[in-house]
Design a protein around this motif. Structure first.
Motif, PDB file in Angstrom:
ATOM      1  N   ARG A 171       0.829  -1.212   0.000  1.00  0.00           N
ATOM      2  CA  ARG A 171       0.000   0.000   0.000  1.00  0.00           C
ATOM      3  C   ARG A 171       0.858   1.255   0.000  1.00  0.00           C
ATOM      4  O   ARG A 171       1.963   1.283   0.536  1.00  0.00           O
ATOM      5  N   VAL A 172       0.312   2.310  -0.588  1.00  0.00           N
ATOM      6  CA  VAL A 172       0.976   3.609  -0.612  1.00  0.00           C
ATOM      7  C   VAL A 172       0.928   4.193   0.795  1.00  0.00           C
ATOM      8  O   VAL A 172      -0.123   4.196   1.446  1.00  0.00           O
ATOM      9  N   ILE A 173       2.068   4.679   1.272  1.00  0.00           N
ATOM     10  CA  ILE A 173       2.152   5.292   2.594  1.00  0.00           C
ATOM     11  C   ILE A 173       2.945   6.587   2.511  1.00  0.00           C
ATOM     12  O   ILE A 173       3.691   6.814   1.555  1.00  0.00           O
ATOM     13  N   TYR A 174       2.763   7.421   3.522  1.00  0.00           N
ATOM     14  CA  TYR A 174       3.396   8.732   3.581  1.00  0.00           C
ATOM     15  C   TYR A 174       4.037   8.919   4.949  1.00  0.00           C
ATOM     16  O   TYR A 174       3.532   8.440   5.958  1.00  0.00           O
ATOM     17  N   ARG A 175       5.120   9.664   4.978  1.00  0.00           N
ATOM     18  CA  ARG A 175       5.834   9.945   6.224  1.00  0.00           C
ATOM     19  C   ARG A 175       5.121  11.065   6.979  1.00  0.00           C
ATOM     20  O   ARG A 175       4.749  12.077   6.398  1.00  0.00           O
ATOM     21  N   THR A 176       4.934  10.891   8.285  1.00  0.00           N
ATOM     22  CA  THR A 176       4.271  11.903   9.105  1.00  0.00           C
ATOM     23  C   THR A 176       5.301  12.808   9.780  1.00  0.00           C
ATOM     24  O   THR A 176       6.501  12.518   9.782  1.00  0.00           O
ATOM     25  N   THR A 177       4.812  13.871  10.408  1.00  0.00           N
ATOM     26  CA  THR A 177       5.703  14.789  11.122  1.00  0.00           C
ATOM     27  C   THR A 177       6.305  14.147  12.368  1.00  0.00           C
ATOM     28  O   THR A 177       7.324  14.595  12.862  1.00  0.00           O
ATOM     29  N   THR A 178       5.671  13.078  12.861  1.00  0.00           N
ATOM     30  CA  THR A 178       6.176  12.398  14.058  1.00  0.00           C
ATOM     31  C   THR A 178       7.133  11.262  13.722  1.00  0.00           C
ATOM     32  O   THR A 178       7.553  10.536  14.618  1.00  0.00           O
ATOM     33  N   GLY A 179       7.457  11.090  12.436  1.00  0.00           N
ATOM     34  CA  GLY A 179       8.402  10.053  12.044  1.00  0.00           C
ATOM     35  C   GLY A 179       7.791   8.684  11.842  1.00  0.00           C
ATOM     36  O   GLY A 179       8.498   7.693  11.780  1.00  0.00           O
ATOM     37  N   HIS A 180       6.488   8.625  11.746  1.00  0.00           N
ATOM     38  CA  HIS A 180       5.795   7.365  11.483  1.00  0.00           C
ATOM     39  C   HIS A 180       5.315   7.350  10.041  1.00  0.00           C
ATOM     40  O   HIS A 180       5.541   8.289   9.289  1.00  0.00           O
ATOM     41  N   TRP A 181       4.634   6.297   9.655  1.00  0.00           N
ATOM     42  CA  TRP A 181       4.061   6.165   8.318  1.00  0.00           C
ATOM     43  C   TRP A 181       2.546   6.092   8.427  1.00  0.00           C
ATOM     44  O   TRP A 181       2.019   5.539   9.384  1.00  0.00           O
TER      45      TRP A 181
END
Length: 91
Positions: free
Chosen positions: A13-23
């Motif tokens: 699945r397509v995922i994106y990096r968050t500001t907290t360093g998670h996906w």
């Protein structure tokens, strides 16, 4: 603005990096990065091959994929373009 995207190792699945360093699989939760931050975050994300593969930067415009690859990223975000929307040939 840019964000980091990749594919989740376990299911593709397509995922994106968050500001907290998670996906996350939600584009709305993706970190919005300026050019100075983008390369550093991409480098960190690229080292997480046990979670995500093929990490790269995409342009964002108005909180949607933008830049030259906006169409590709729009398809990745919304899913496959094949299926019931295409007419089936009958034999």
């Amino acid at each position: 603005m840019k964000t980091v995207t990749a594919n989740r190792l376990t299911d593709g699945r397509v995922i994106y990096r968050t500001t907290t360093g998670h996906w996350t699989s939600e584009l709305a939760e993706a970190a919005r990065l300026d050019n100075d931050q983008a390369d550093a975050v991409l480098e960190i994300a690229s080292d997480e091959s046990h979670i995500a593969v093929g990490a790269y930067l995409i342009e964002l415009q108005d909180d949607l994929p933008g830049g030259q690859k906006w169409r590709r990223e729009g398809i990745r975000l919304s899913g496959p373009t094949t299926g019931s929307t295409h007419a089936q040939a009958t034999a």
